[in-house]
Design an enzyme around this catalytic site. Structure first.
Site, short mmCIF file in Angstrom:
data_model
loop_
_atom_site.label_atom_id
_atom_site.label_comp_id
_atom_site.label_asym_id
_atom_site.label_seq_id
_atom_site.Cartn_x
_atom_site.Cartn_y
_atom_site.Cartn_z
N ASN A 23 0.86 -1.19 0.00
CA ASN A 23 0.00 0.00 0.00
C ASN A 23 0.89 1.23 0.00
O ASN A 23 1.51 1.57 1.01
CB ASN A 23 -0.91 -0.01 1.24
CG ASN A 23 -1.75 1.25 1.34
OD1 ASN A 23 -1.96 1.95 0.36
ND2 ASN A 23 -2.24 1.53 2.53
N LYS A 44 0.01 4.36 -0.32
CA LYS A 44 -0.62 5.57 0.24
C LYS A 44 -0.43 6.74 -0.73
O LYS A 44 -0.52 6.54 -1.95
CB LYS A 44 -0.07 5.84 1.64
CG LYS A 44 -0.17 4.59 2.54
CD LYS A 44 0.17 4.84 3.97
CE LYS A 44 0.07 3.53 4.75
NZ LYS A 44 0.27 3.72 6.19
N HIS A 98 -9.15 1.09 5.15
CA HIS A 98 -7.86 1.27 5.80
C HIS A 98 -8.01 2.20 7.00
O HIS A 98 -8.85 3.10 7.00
CB HIS A 98 -6.85 1.85 4.81
CG HIS A 98 -5.45 1.86 5.31
ND1 HIS A 98 -4.95 2.85 6.13
CD2 HIS A 98 -4.42 0.98 5.12
CE1 HIS A 98 -3.69 2.58 6.42
NE2 HIS A 98 -3.34 1.46 5.83
N GLU A 111 -6.44 4.66 8.05
CA GLU A 111 -6.33 6.09 7.76
C GLU A 111 -7.61 6.63 7.17
O GLU A 111 -7.99 7.78 7.43
CB GLU A 111 -5.13 6.33 6.83
CG GLU A 111 -3.81 6.08 7.52
CD GLU A 111 -2.64 5.87 6.58
OE1 GLU A 111 -1.52 5.69 7.09
OE2 GLU A 111 -2.84 5.88 5.35
N GLY A 143 5.01 1.37 4.62
CA GLY A 143 6.24 2.08 4.30
C GLY A 143 7.31 1.23 3.64
O GLY A 143 8.03 1.69 2.75
#
Length: 238
Positions: free
Chosen positions: A6, A8, A92, A94, A220
């Site tokens: 992911n 982002k 997700h 976030e 990340g």
């Protein structure tokens, strides 16, 4: 086993193309593991183009529940299908925390994507405050049951357990904590469950070695091709 990256809100089209060219070279090394990258919307088309003909899938980071309409800033499942996208993440942490997405909205997004022929990675997980208050199972039950009631045990549905306190913090659930949560989730909905929460090359083997961990949703560490490839290679040995 599925390893999904992911990205982002990182990597525009040019950087995405560069990453995918390098990842494409390693496709044969990932035998036995399903690999997916989830770029931002602006980079989906180039990822699909560069990875065409490989076994590496491309998924979006969210999808709306309506096929079209006055929903500024949203993207529909038919639009993603037209791009050649394989699936989408929904729910997700976030999206839940920063943009107010509810369990109901997440379930609707999952249902729409599955109905349109996409695969879905639906995220669930508790905050640090909820875990410390002994509410982990309650939170997971509410989140998972909302998805279960909307779509059932769909063959293209995967859940991702992401303890919110381990997202982007460097903290990671112990393998035992991950196993406990995954076993509980599978008791509610019998589908594959990924672990997501500061997964890195140096902790991937231990996390992926747990009985009820069916892969990873990598944040990340998926932004660097060497790091992401290392996690994918670890999965081939798990």
């Amino acid at each position: 086993m599925l390893i999904a990256g992911n990205w982002k809100m990182y990597k525009g089209p040019a950087e995405t193309a560069e990453f995918c060219v390098e990842l494409r070279r390693r496709d044969a090394d990932f035998e036995g593991v399903d690999v997916a990258v989830c770029p931002p919307y602006a980079s989906l088309a180039v990822a699909v183009q560069v990875l065409a003909g490989t076994d590496i899938a491309v998924a979006a980071q969210n999808v709306h529940w309506e096929p079209e309409g006055p929903f500024t800033g949203e993207v529909s499942a038919p639009m993603l299908r037209e791009l050649g996208v394989y699936g989408a993440i929904v729910g997700h942490s976030e999206r839940r925390q920063l943009f107010g997405e509810t369990d109901e909205a997440v379930a609707k997004r999952a249902r729409a994507a599955l109905d349109a022929g996409l695969s879905v990675i639906a995220c669930v997980g508790e905050s640090e405050e909820e875990r410390e208050a002994g509410q982990m199972e309650l939170v997971l039950r509410l989140q998972v049951e909302a998805i279960r009631d909307a779509v059932g045990e769909h063959e293209r549905l995967v859940l991702a357990y992401e303890p919110v306190w381990a997202i982007g913090t460097g903290k990671t659930a112990t393998p035992e904590m991950a196993q406990e949560a995954h076993a509980f989730i599978k008791g509610l909905l019998d589908v594959p469950v990924l672990y997501g929460g500061s997964v890195k090359p140096d902790n991937a083997a231990e996390l992926l070695g747990q009985a009820d961990v069916d892969g990873a949703l990598v944040g990340g560490a998926s932004l660097d091709v060497e790091s992401f490839a290392a996690i994918c290679l670890t999965a081939t040995r798990s």
